[in-house]
Design an enzyme around this catalytic site. Structure first.
Site, short mmCIF file in Angstrom:
data_model
loop_
_atom_site.label_atom_id
_atom_site.label_comp_id
_atom_site.label_asym_id
_atom_site.label_seq_id
_atom_site.Cartn_x
_atom_site.Cartn_y
_atom_site.Cartn_z
CE LYS A 188 -3.02 0.54 3.39
NZ LYS A 188 -4.30 0.30 4.07
CD GLU A 194 9.74 -6.92 6.12
OE1 GLU A 194 9.29 -5.81 5.73
OE2 GLU A 194 9.81 -7.24 7.31
N GLY A 228 -4.60 -3.55 5.84
CA GLY A 228 -3.96 -4.70 5.20
C GLY A 228 -4.61 -6.01 5.56
NE ARG A 229 -5.84 -5.61 11.92
CZ ARG A 229 -5.23 -4.45 12.11
NH1 ARG A 229 -4.12 -4.15 11.44
NH2 ARG A 229 -5.71 -3.56 12.96
CD GLU A 280 -1.24 -6.21 12.00
OE1 GLU A 280 -0.01 -6.33 12.12
OE2 GLU A 280 -1.79 -6.14 10.88
CG HIS A 283 -2.52 -38.54 14.01
ND1 HIS A 283 -2.36 -39.89 14.21
CD2 HIS A 283 -3.74 -38.41 13.41
CE1 HIS A 283 -3.41 -40.54 13.74
NE2 HIS A 283 -4.25 -39.66 13.25
CE LYS A 293 6.66 -1.18 10.17
NZ LYS A 293 5.56 -0.53 9.41
#
Lengths: 538, 538
Positions: B209, B215, B266-267, B353, B384, B499
């Site tokens: 955005k 990253e 974003g999420r 978040e 399992h 950050k």
């Protein structure tokens, strides 16, 4: 003479309960300094373990040492490796087995349990021969081609550990060899794997100790049907990893059988044939032996009784401090390495199935909290996901960070003066620091309370050797925590009830499909079914 | 007029606190019966929601209804969809934004916020044109070939939701189209994806955005370098999803730019261009619109104020009952579908978040627990692995089960009279029942305490439509919980400190690499570095 006894019977228990009223405050100005970082650091094997960001001081560490000593952790660990029957509950029917996953890699020097290691060596030698025959072309497909792919069918311990290791080490794959995994009874799992595979060049590695695991047998039949449809002879393609004399130990159905033994539990079996056959195919015999050597070196180093010099033991005791005394219910394991994407899922099994228990070794209800909930995702991805809660949530989550100084593929890029690997590691350090110290701000929404306990495991590079050692560090930690909590970390009675109920429901579905007089709908796969089975009253 | 106020100011808070002293006992003989199952079941959209296995009775449900009413959940939800500025903290600097992820799919009938939906439609039309051009060959590579692969570069919200949806729906892929994801700054992540890809037939979809995510930019450069090395012109291959006028909104560098807007976090962005471009490429425009329609149908249905008839609202209130009143710290989301393997990771972000917060909307410290820790893996695999702790651990973990009556690929096998899909669903039901009722046994190690609260979401099949609706059910649940907890579920100040510290450390590494007088070692990427940056005192 070693004995197992309740946590609260240790003199150190009272001491630690009192100390837990006022754990070390990491947010105090200057509390976290370079001296503390240096002092609370342990070099062990090739790993640096940094725990200055845990809420401990020397007094607390001394009390944790006392607890380790009073619990006779090292003595129990040695007993385990020597083959004492510690998978049991006193006075009640239980598995009554030895716990010898360490024997699978005890192939250098004097083995702690010679008979078990001899069995491991026999299987390793069989595997070496098999791999040599694959390489030479002595074993090949119908057309004389080499095998390029392997499907591994297994679930739980026969899936998670091996899969985690394969993904961690796929940078070291023999070129043109790939492994695919089918685990879930969900038929879409197998369908996805089979899409686009050249079955004629594929080996199928079926892994089940009992030879009777529902999901595994179902998936094996599904894959066998695909081979049949492709006109391929399964006997040239299917191999088995199973218990000796299990229904799967059958040369009429498998090209080879490799054996696993009942003294190695599924969740501790990654370094036995359960992982070895697949890893040997994918990485080669030498890399497989490097994994085993890494694990074995930890098994030896972990005999050291001082917690400050024994990383697995120290991790065990810090975990007990955070979970049992400071009452944090979960532990996030956050590797700063995309290759470790499934390692946390493996540890989730290894830890939670081992220590998610409610009774002690004498059959009494526990008066303390046993195993934590294990969860996590690789960083830096997690930073953009759930770290919000780690920093500012109302629940405190202790964290294990795992990091590497160098990458695996040796492909990196310099942007604005630093490599990606440097950025990755800088992020790891920044997170550890931020969680520990927090930060005040006049805007309450920008305040960080800090005192989020965490530690860092750091080494040079993720290789077969360091992967083996990392695996064994966690296995050992888990086992040692079980000794302190006085629980049997080696059974899994908690999975039985669901399994029994599921089999009853499955039998009911099968029966009603045959029943011409059945009144309901075949599609009614809901709770109504439970009424029909008599599992629910009306 | 709607207002936001503290949880404890509601009359129902006291009532629920009292009721929590004695939650409904599921283990009492006959307590869980077919009548209860039928009564505590909600048909909503195409989903059946079964919650008879939660620790509630009518009195508790009535009190939860009161809490929902007193918190004005539905009014806030309507305000949100109409574009009220609810992403804010009163009296403090904050994002001050609208929250309009619902607008991205509000394209049938009268939109709640016409301007935002018009923007969404513009982008959807641009995307349709682009997809048509890809199909017709009007857009192709240097040699006139169609594109077969897409690399999506993004992290956090630009990765998890889209990736979860792609994996969930890959059974519906256009044949010969595949998508690959690069997210982590770990250089091995990109290296693994690039291995063996034919770049000449690959589109690269860069999603950020701000156009400045560390990253994503780093990985984009790494991939651009690979294109350069392959002598391919990036302008024919790279597309951008970004904010209008961001540094990435640049026709000199991208074949196309699709826009995302600051009113969609974003999420919550999976149904905006963030997910849509990739999903349209992989599944086609029609399937994309099915996903949107599924989500939109939930957005409308969730306006219903009665919790017993509104699954997302009911899930929100049951979650608050379990977490805030019964004090269970975590929620396990366990889909019985291998295709949903990354859906829990997406919800981990979306939920943690959003609701991992410590201050209320007025800037006061919360006096109650906000968002839980979300974790989980698909069943039956989890059975399992970690289910041992779910059944017999000292910590109680509430569970959401998700199941489907039919599989996706329509490839199944009958073994001993039942299909794999029937076995899968039988296991789900068995687990739900076992956790709720438990079982006594004279062997204490085979006792199951029960009273493990859980519920089941069940529908026919995992399709684009049901995936869209499932996504929106959870998004809505999360948003509604935030309204009750009186927190801002739409910012993420908690990610800032880490950050900032990381960027300082990265700048320091870059500087010292340039500094000819630097005394330390370049390899020393440990805590010593933090001393050098002045982040730690000695």
């Amino acid at each position: 003479m070693t004995d197992f006894h309740g946590l609260t019977k240790n003199a150190s228990y009272k001491k630690l309960t009192a100390l837990a009223q006022k754990p070390f405050d990491l947010t105090r100005e200057g509390a976290l300094n370079t001296q503390r970082i240096a002092a609370y650091s342990c070099h062990f094997n090739d790993w640096q373990f940094l725990y200055g960001t845990q809420r401990v001081d020397d007094k607390i560490l001394d009390a944790l040492q006392e607890l380790a000593d009073e619990s006779q952790v090292i003595e129990h660990f040695l007993d385990m490796k020597r083959g004492e029957v510690i998978n049991k509950i006193d006075g009640h029917e239980s598995e009554e087995r030895m716990v010898l996953h360490t024997s699978a890699r005890d192939i250098w020097g004097d083995p702690a349990h010679p008979a078990a290691t001899a069995q491991a060596e026999t299987e390793l030698n069989k595997l070496s021969d098999f791999l040599t025959s694959l390489n030479s072309g002595d074993i090949s497909n119908e057309n004389g081609d080499n095998f390029t792919d392997m499907i591994t069918i297994g679930i739980g311990g026969s899936d998670l550990g091996p899969r985690a290791l394969y993904m961690a080490l796929s940078a070291f794959r023999i070129s043109d060899r790939r492994v695919h995994f089918i685990s879930n009874v969900d038929p879409d799992d197998a369908a996805t794997v089979l899409q686009g595979l050249d079955l004629s060049r594929t080996l199928v590695n079926v892994v089940s100790k009992s030879g009777s695991t529902l999901e595994t047998l179902t998936n094996e039949e599904l894959v066998r049907a695909a081979f049949k449809q492709a006109n391929l002879n399964p006997l040239r393609h299917f191999i088995a990893v199973t218990g000796k004399d299990s229904p799967m130990d059958n040369p009429a159905r498998y090209l080879r059988s490799f054996y696993m033994f009942d003294y190695i539990g599924g969740r501790y079996s990654a370094t036995s044939m359960v992982g070895a056959v697949m890893l040997g195919f994918a990485l080669g015999d030498d890399a497989l032996h490097e994994i085993l050597r890494g694990a074995h070196d930890i098994d030896l180093a972990a005999e050291q009784p001082e917690i400050r010099n024994n990383t697995p033991l120290l991790m065990a005791m810090l975990g007990i401090w955070n979970h049992t005394f400071l009452k944090h219910e979960t532990l996030a394991i956050l590797p700063y390495s995309q290759a470790l994407i499934r390692f946390t899922a493996h540890l989730q099994q290894c830890d939670m199935e081992s220590n998610g228990k409610s009774i002690d070794r004498q059959g009494n209800k526990l008066a303390w909290q046993s195993g934590p909930i294990i969860w996590g995702e690789p960083g830096t991805n997690g930073q953009h996901a759930f770290y919000q809660l780690l920093h500012q949530g109302t629940t405190i989550v202790p964290v294990d960070f795992i990091g590497f100084r160098q990458n695996q593929h040796k492909q990196d890029i310099v942007i604005k003066g630093t490599t990606s690997q440097e950025k990755l590691l800088a992020n790891l350090l920044a997170q550890s620091l931020a969680m520990a110290t927090g930060q005040h701000n006049n805007n309450p929404n920008r305040c960080f309370a800090g005192n989020r306990p965490n530690s860092i495991l750091l080494t040079d590079r993720l290789t077969p050797y360091s992967m083996g050692s990392l695996l064994a560090i966690y296995e050992t930690k888990i086992v040692m925590q079980g000794f302190v909590w006085n629980i049997n970390s080696f059974d899994q009675e908690g999975v039985q009830l669901g399994k029994i109920l599921a089999n009853e429901i499955i039998a009911h579905i099968a029966a009603r499909k045959k029943d011409v007089n059945y009144q309901g709908s075949d599609d009614d796969l809901g709770w109504a079914m439970l009424k029909e089975t008599g599992k629910l009253q009306s």
